[in-house]
Design a protein around this motif. Structure first.
Motif, PDB file in Angstrom:
ATOM      1  N   ASP A 125       0.833  -1.210   0.000  1.00  0.00           N
ATOM      2  CA  ASP A 125       0.000   0.000   0.000  1.00  0.00           C
ATOM      3  C   ASP A 125       0.865   1.257   0.000  1.00  0.00           C
ATOM      4  O   ASP A 125       0.554   2.239  -0.689  1.00  0.00           O
ATOM      5  CB  ASP A 125      -0.921   0.011   1.223  1.00  0.00           C
ATOM      6  CG  ASP A 125      -2.044  -1.023   1.138  1.00  0.00           C
ATOM      7  OD1 ASP A 125      -2.197  -1.645   0.062  1.00  0.00           O
ATOM      8  OD2 ASP A 125      -2.747  -1.217   2.154  1.00  0.00           O
ATOM      9  N   MET A 126       1.950   1.236   0.771  1.00  0.00           N
ATOM     10  CA  MET A 126       2.807   2.410   0.847  1.00  0.00           C
ATOM     11  C   MET A 126       3.530   2.662  -0.474  1.00  0.00           C
ATOM     12  O   MET A 126       3.900   3.799  -0.778  1.00  0.00           O
ATOM     13  CB  MET A 126       3.815   2.265   1.989  1.00  0.00           C
ATOM     14  CG  MET A 126       4.716   3.477   2.177  1.00  0.00           C
ATOM     15  SD  MET A 126       5.645   3.485   3.725  1.00  0.00           S
ATOM     16  CE  MET A 126       4.353   3.955   4.882  1.00  0.00           C
ATOM     17  N   ALA A 127       3.704   1.607  -1.261  1.00  0.00           N
ATOM     18  CA  ALA A 127       4.395   1.758  -2.542  1.00  0.00           C
ATOM     19  C   ALA A 127       3.463   2.165  -3.668  1.00  0.00           C
ATOM     20  O   ALA A 127       3.907   2.264  -4.817  1.00  0.00           O
ATOM     21  CB  ALA A 127       5.079   0.447  -2.917  1.00  0.00           C
ATOM     22  N   ALA A 128       2.199   2.400  -3.371  1.00  0.00           N
ATOM     23  CA  ALA A 128       1.227   2.738  -4.421  1.00  0.00           C
ATOM     24  C   ALA A 128       1.775   3.833  -5.324  1.00  0.00           C
ATOM     25  O   ALA A 128       2.168   4.907  -4.862  1.00  0.00           O
ATOM     26  CB  ALA A 128      -0.089   3.184  -3.786  1.00  0.00           C
ATOM     27  N   GLY A 129       1.835   3.541  -6.631  1.00  0.00           N
ATOM     28  CA  GLY A 129       2.394   4.496  -7.582  1.00  0.00           C
ATOM     29  C   GLY A 129       3.898   4.395  -7.713  1.00  0.00           C
ATOM     30  O   GLY A 129       4.498   5.079  -8.554  1.00  0.00           O
ATOM     31  N   GLY A 130       4.534   3.541  -6.882  1.00  0.00           N
ATOM     32  CA  GLY A 130       5.978   3.354  -6.930  1.00  0.00           C
ATOM     33  C   GLY A 130       6.329   1.898  -7.200  1.00  0.00           C
ATOM     34  O   GLY A 130       5.691   1.236  -8.015  1.00  0.00           O
ATOM     35  N   ARG A 131       7.310   1.389  -6.491  1.00  0.00           N
ATOM     36  CA  ARG A 131       7.794   0.024  -6.702  1.00  0.00           C
ATOM     37  C   ARG A 131       7.643  -0.786  -5.420  1.00  0.00           C
ATOM     38  O   ARG A 131       8.029  -0.329  -4.338  1.00  0.00           O
ATOM     39  CB  ARG A 131       9.261   0.025  -7.126  1.00  0.00           C
ATOM     40  CG  ARG A 131       9.564   0.820  -8.367  1.00  0.00           C
ATOM     41  CD  ARG A 131      11.069   0.948  -8.579  1.00  0.00           C
ATOM     42  NE  ARG A 131      11.667  -0.355  -8.839  1.00  0.00           N
ATOM     43  CZ  ARG A 131      12.910  -0.674  -8.477  1.00  0.00           C
ATOM     44  NH1 ARG A 131      13.657   0.199  -7.788  1.00  0.00           N
ATOM     45  NH2 ARG A 131      13.394  -1.871  -8.757  1.00  0.00           N
TER      46      ARG A 131
END
Length: 284
Positions: A28-34
């Motif tokens: 969830d914290m990586a949403a939009g990332g890796r």
């Protein structure tokens, strides 16, 4: 900079609800990332291929997607050896021949204050081998400890916390040099039977994988100070840390891999859905 997180289980048993929560928080914290997956298998004596295979099955069932190839620690022992060589060349490591009983007896001796002290790495080492003659080349068949007092030539270390520590700490966390020496001690960075350790490998791995945000349980909050020291000594960037709550049973006890009743595979077999698991661990 692209936000990059990771989930790093050990293939030594079935994943349980606590693992599911940790993996989903990281994803969830990586949403939009890796979002990366790491298999922490430096303990080859306990790691099993079937448990690694089940990790992939359980996480895929939860709906998580990660980049491939998966980072497996056993494939990167050369990186840990290079880090150890660096610290050895700086004069910051020393061999240790003490076993657990030796440490317990020395730490409890009257001249040490009478009562053994514990830190984030367990029993705080009393320094028995610290001043023994040091060989010219780094030994590869002995435990190696970090000479923390020699390593710390600064007044404090700092890192950013976006979750919460055991006492609710958040924001910029500062740990004084004297506190580190007193409450952490000379931790093992290479075990005789592994050639590395959790503390060393996780720091090297996070840097090699470009992790920007480390998410993990609050029980590892105190270990973070060791990792920040190692990052400084090895010239590595310090990521942002996010320590989250632990998933516990009805008696308030932290879940363990031996608690098969809460294994993700059992919930799958019982017909639960990934949405059921998210609700079960308190995620919307």
């Amino acid at each position: 900079m692209t936000r990059t997180t990771r989930f790093a289980p050990s293939p030594t048993g079935p994943l349980h609800l606590g693992h599911a929560y940790a993996a989903m928080v990281a994803a969830d914290m990586a949403a939009g990332g890796r979002f990366l997956l790491r298999i922490e298998d430096i303990d080859q004596g306990r790691s099993r291929a079937q448990w690694e295979a089940q990790i992939y099955e359980d996480l895929a069932w939860l709906g998580l997607q990660w980049e491939t190839p998966v980072w497996r620690q056993s494939d990167h022992m050369d990186l840990y050896a290079q880090a150890l060589d660096d610290l050895w060349d700086q004069g910051l490591l020393y061999p240790c021949t003490c076993n657990r009983r030796d440490i317990q007896e020395a730490a409890s001796a009257p001249q040490e204050g009478g009562a053994a002290q514990y830190g984030p790495d367990g029993l705080i080492y009393p320094g028995t081998c610290r001043h023994a003659p040091r060989p010219g080349a780094r030994p590869t068949d002995m435990a190696l400890r970090l000479d923390l007092e020699k390593a710390l030539d600064i007044k404090s270390i700092r890192f950013t916390e976006t979750g919460a520590g055991p006492d609710g700490q958040t924001g910029e966390i500062t740990v004084a040099r004297d506190t580190l020496i007193r409450n952490v001690g000379d931790v093992v960075l290479a075990r005789r039977d592994m050639g590395t350790s959790y503390h060393l490998s996780v720091v090297v791995d996070d840097a090699a994988q470009g992790i920007t945000h480390v998410t993990r349980g609050a029980d590892l909050f105190e270990a973070t100070q060791i990792h920040v020291v190692l990052q400084r000594l090895l010239g590595l960037e310090t990521p942002i840390y996010h320590h989250h709550r632990l998933i516990r049973d009805t008696q308030g006890k932290r879940l363990a891999k031996r608690d098969d009743a809460r294994a993700i595979a059992k919930y799958r077999a019982d017909g639960k859905t990934p949405a059921d698991i998210r609700r079960r661990v308190g995620l919307s």
